[in-house]
Design a protein around this motif. Structure first.
Motif, PDB file in Angstrom:
ATOM      1  N   HIS A  48       5.492   4.496   1.215  1.00 57.29           N
ATOM      2  CA  HIS A  48       4.051   4.284   1.297  1.00 57.29           C
ATOM      3  C   HIS A  48       3.296   5.397   0.578  1.00 57.29           C
ATOM      4  CE1 HIS A  48       4.322   0.816   3.823  1.00 57.29           C
ATOM      5  NE2 HIS A  48       4.870   1.456   4.850  1.00 57.29           N
ATOM      6  N   ALA A  49       3.841   6.603   0.598  1.00 60.28           N
ATOM      7  CA  ALA A  49       3.157   7.750  -0.012  1.00 60.28           C
ATOM      8  C   ALA A  49       3.316   7.785  -1.522  1.00 60.28           C
ATOM      9  CB  ALA A  49       3.685   9.052   0.588  1.00 60.28           C
ATOM     10  N   ALA A  50       4.504   7.457  -2.038  1.00 61.72           N
ATOM     11  CA  ALA A  50       4.764   7.647  -3.472  1.00 61.72           C
ATOM     12  C   ALA A  50       5.414   6.465  -4.154  1.00 61.72           C
ATOM     13  CB  ALA A  50       5.637   8.896  -3.666  1.00 61.72           C
ATOM     14  N   GLY A  51       5.678   5.382  -3.456  1.00 57.64           N
ATOM     15  CA  GLY A  51       6.342   4.253  -4.082  1.00 57.64           C
ATOM     16  C   GLY A  51       7.787   4.580  -4.419  1.00 57.64           C
ATOM     17  N   SER A  54       9.338   8.083  -4.624  1.00 59.48           N
ATOM     18  CA  SER A  54       9.769   8.852  -3.448  1.00 59.48           C
ATOM     19  C   SER A  54      11.247   9.219  -3.538  1.00 59.48           C
ATOM     20  CB  SER A  54       9.499   8.063  -2.172  1.00 59.48           C
ATOM     21  OG  SER A  54      10.232   6.842  -2.168  1.00 59.48           O
ATOM     22  N   PRO A 193       3.374   4.346  -8.587  1.00 64.00           N
ATOM     23  CA  PRO A 193       2.089   3.631  -8.473  1.00 64.00           C
ATOM     24  C   PRO A 193       0.944   4.501  -7.990  1.00 64.00           C
ATOM     25  CG  PRO A 193       3.540   3.038  -6.663  1.00 64.00           C
ATOM     26  CD  PRO A 193       4.360   3.850  -7.618  1.00 64.00           C
ATOM     27  N   HIS A 194       1.243   5.590  -7.297  1.00 62.36           N
ATOM     28  CA  HIS A 194       0.194   6.469  -6.757  1.00 62.36           C
ATOM     29  C   HIS A 194       0.081   7.770  -7.544  1.00 62.36           C
ATOM     30  CE1 HIS A 194       0.158   3.611  -3.499  1.00 62.36           C
ATOM     31  NE2 HIS A 194       1.406   3.891  -3.187  1.00 62.36           N
ATOM     32  N   GLY A 195       0.726   7.836  -8.706  1.00 57.36           N
ATOM     33  CA  GLY A 195       0.685   9.049  -9.513  1.00 57.36           C
ATOM     34  C   GLY A 195       1.828   9.980  -9.170  1.00 57.36           C
ATOM     35  N   ALA A 198       1.889  12.308  -6.048  1.00 61.46           N
ATOM     36  CA  ALA A 198       2.247  11.719  -4.753  1.00 61.46           C
ATOM     37  C   ALA A 198       3.674  12.050  -4.361  1.00 61.46           C
ATOM     38  CB  ALA A 198       2.052  10.205  -4.798  1.00 61.46           C
ATOM     39  N   SER A 201       3.483  14.766  -1.967  1.00 59.71           N
ATOM     40  CA  SER A 201       3.079  14.306  -0.628  1.00 59.71           C
ATOM     41  C   SER A 201       4.265  13.704   0.118  1.00 59.71           C
ATOM     42  CB  SER A 201       1.963  13.268  -0.756  1.00 59.71           C
ATOM     43  OG  SER A 201       0.840  13.810  -1.406  1.00 59.71           O
ATOM     44  N   ASP A 258       7.660  -2.351  -1.883  1.00 59.00           N
ATOM     45  CA  ASP A 258       6.647  -1.303  -1.688  1.00 59.00           C
ATOM     46  C   ASP A 258       5.915  -1.400  -0.360  1.00 59.00           C
ATOM     47  OD1 ASP A 258       5.350  -3.615  -2.247  1.00 59.00           O
ATOM     48  OD2 ASP A 258       4.057  -2.817  -3.836  1.00 59.00           O
ATOM     49  N   HIS A 259       6.305  -2.341   0.492  1.00 58.79           N
ATOM     50  CA  HIS A 259       5.680  -2.452   1.810  1.00 58.79           C
ATOM     51  C   HIS A 259       6.744  -2.606   2.907  1.00 58.79           C
ATOM     52  CE1 HIS A 259       2.186  -3.482  -0.750  1.00 58.79           C
ATOM     53  NE2 HIS A 259       1.506  -2.860   0.215  1.00 58.79           N
TER      54      HIS A 259
END
Length: 434
Positions: A48-51, A54, A193-195, A198, A201, A258-259
């Motif tokens: 969830h944080a980095a796709g 991660s 997807p979140h850069g 991420a 994070s 991704d979910h």
């Protein structure tokens, strides 16, 4: 004034032969300490944080854990003693530092035990259809079970841990393998997807999945041949943990997309084996909790006995501090403290996760002091000393991330300093420089 036992020098690595832990049991205890309950939920949180990126966070933290693991293995092999990191701090920095880091580790264990056991307790409650009361009862039962295992010594708890590690490894590996036929490589795109930031994070979330290497340092004197066996056990643990963590993380991304749900391990098992496999997640959660708490109770009980032996705690706790003995008094203190913590959380209606960050803050401080001591104690120019330098930088970053949650270990450290100040004339002699 409280009496203290005469100080005892840590055993010589070449002489400390004849303990009860073999390589397989030592590896199982290490795996149990590191492979915490976070493996059940953290892969989903990281996605969830980095796709899919991660996976880079998982790989980076595994690489960073290698110098930490080898540093503590090298210290344990050279200075096998129940004091663990406290012993290394005593040799490197003196009695005050040893008392502070010893207290932070020893008292953090009973504070954090309800959190570790409560995670599995929540799965038990969900499985049985119970609520908070069922979770609390299951949490107390897990703490009592681990205390009983350690009451009969490492000969019993080490063998039980070996079985737990085998079953746990098989279940996690099975969850990965049976779900891979459902993998879709399209789930790996877009990769970030979140850069790219991420990934940091996600790494901050995953840090808690890699704590535990310091927990088994207090068991170093219990190995049959510390100088030979600790390194081998650590190497096995690093390999097993790397395979299991990366396997579950990759399957979470490639299979669930991704979910992913809150319990990706359960979803992976259901995809591969059917809905009947979902209760297996509860078994995994319980085994993870029992394995982690068993390693911490075993090491913590020996640490408390060593602190009593060295004058950093009342001498009453020193009973059982020699290799091969069972430190039942110290174990009783840890167990009573854990049950008291559970009682406070219950009476206050607080979440069992409330002590989590305060506990990890204390462990981060232990890491920092341990790696700093390694820079003084390990041979100059050696690769393991270079690894200790990397580990120190990494743990200092972890301390920064911990932030205000360092207040609890700071208060514990203040109590330790007060103990050394008012224990007049009873200070143990400093060990000879390493």
């Amino acid at each position: 004034m409280t009496s203290v036992a005469p100080p005892t020098q840590p055993a010589d690595p070449q002489a400390a032969v004849g303990g009860r832990l073999d390589v397989s049991q030592g590896a199982a205890l290490t795996i149990g300490a590191v492979l915490g309950t976070g493996v059940i939920s953290l892969p989903a949180l990281a996605v969830h944080a980095a796709g899919p990126a991660s996976l880079l966070a998982w790989a980076a933290l595994l690489l960073l854990s290698i110098p930490l693991a080898t540093t503590f293995a090298a210290l344990g092999a050279r200075y096998p003693d129940g004091g663990g990191v406290s012993t290394y701090a005593r040799r490197a920095f003196g009695a005050r530092a040893a008392t502070v880091v010893g207290w932070c580790f020893y008292f953090a264990i009973p504070i954090g035990a309800p959190t570790a056991a409560g995670f599995a307790g929540a799965y038990v409650a969900d499985s049985l259809g119970g609520g908070r009361q069922t979770q609390l009862v299951a949490t107390g039962a897990i703490i009592a079970l681990v205390a009983a295992m350690n009451w009969f010594g490492l000969r019993v708890s080490g063998r039980v841990q070996l079985v737990i590690a085998f079953v746990l490894g098989a279940l996690l590996l099975a969850a990965t393998l049976v779900s891979l036929p459902h993998a879709d490589l399209r789930n790996l795109t877009p990769f970030a997807p979140h850069g790219w930031l991420a990934v940091g994070s996600a790494a901050a979330l995953l840090v808690w999945a890699f704590a535990g290497w310091e927990a088994v340092t207090s068991l170093s004197a219990e190995y049959r041949n510390p100088g030979r066996d600790i390194g081998r056990a650590t190497g096995i643990a690093i390999a097993v943990i790397s395979v299991l963590y990366l396997g579950v993380a990759f399957a979470t991304v490639a299979v669930l997309g991704d979910h992913p749900g809150k319990a990706p391990l359960s979803d992976l098992l259901v995809l591969g084996l059917g809905e009947w496999a979902r209760p297996v997640t509860t078994v995994v959660a319980v085994l993870l909790s029992v394995g982690a708490i068993n390693a911490y109770f075993g090491g913590g009980a020996r640490l408390g006995a060593a602190l009593g032996r060295d004058g950093s705690l009342p001498a009453w706790l020193a009973h059982g501090s020699s290799a091969g003995e069972v430190p039942r008094r110290s174990l009783a203190v840890v167990t009573l403290g854990a049950l008291t913590s559970l009682g406070v959380l219950t009476a206050g209606g607080l979440s069992l996760n409330a002590p989590l960050l305060a506990t990890t803050g204390a462990f981060a401080l232990v890491y920092a002091v341990g790696t700093a001591a390694a820079l003084k104690l390990l041979p100059r120019g050696s690769w393991v000393r270079r690894g200790a330098a990397i580990g120190l930088v990494a743990t200092l970053g972890l301390l920064i991330l911990t932030g205000t949650h360092l207040l609890a270990p700071a208060l514990i450290g203040a109590g330790a300093l007060a103990w050394t100040t008012f224990r007049r004339g009873a200070r143990p002699a400093e060990p000879a420089p390493a």
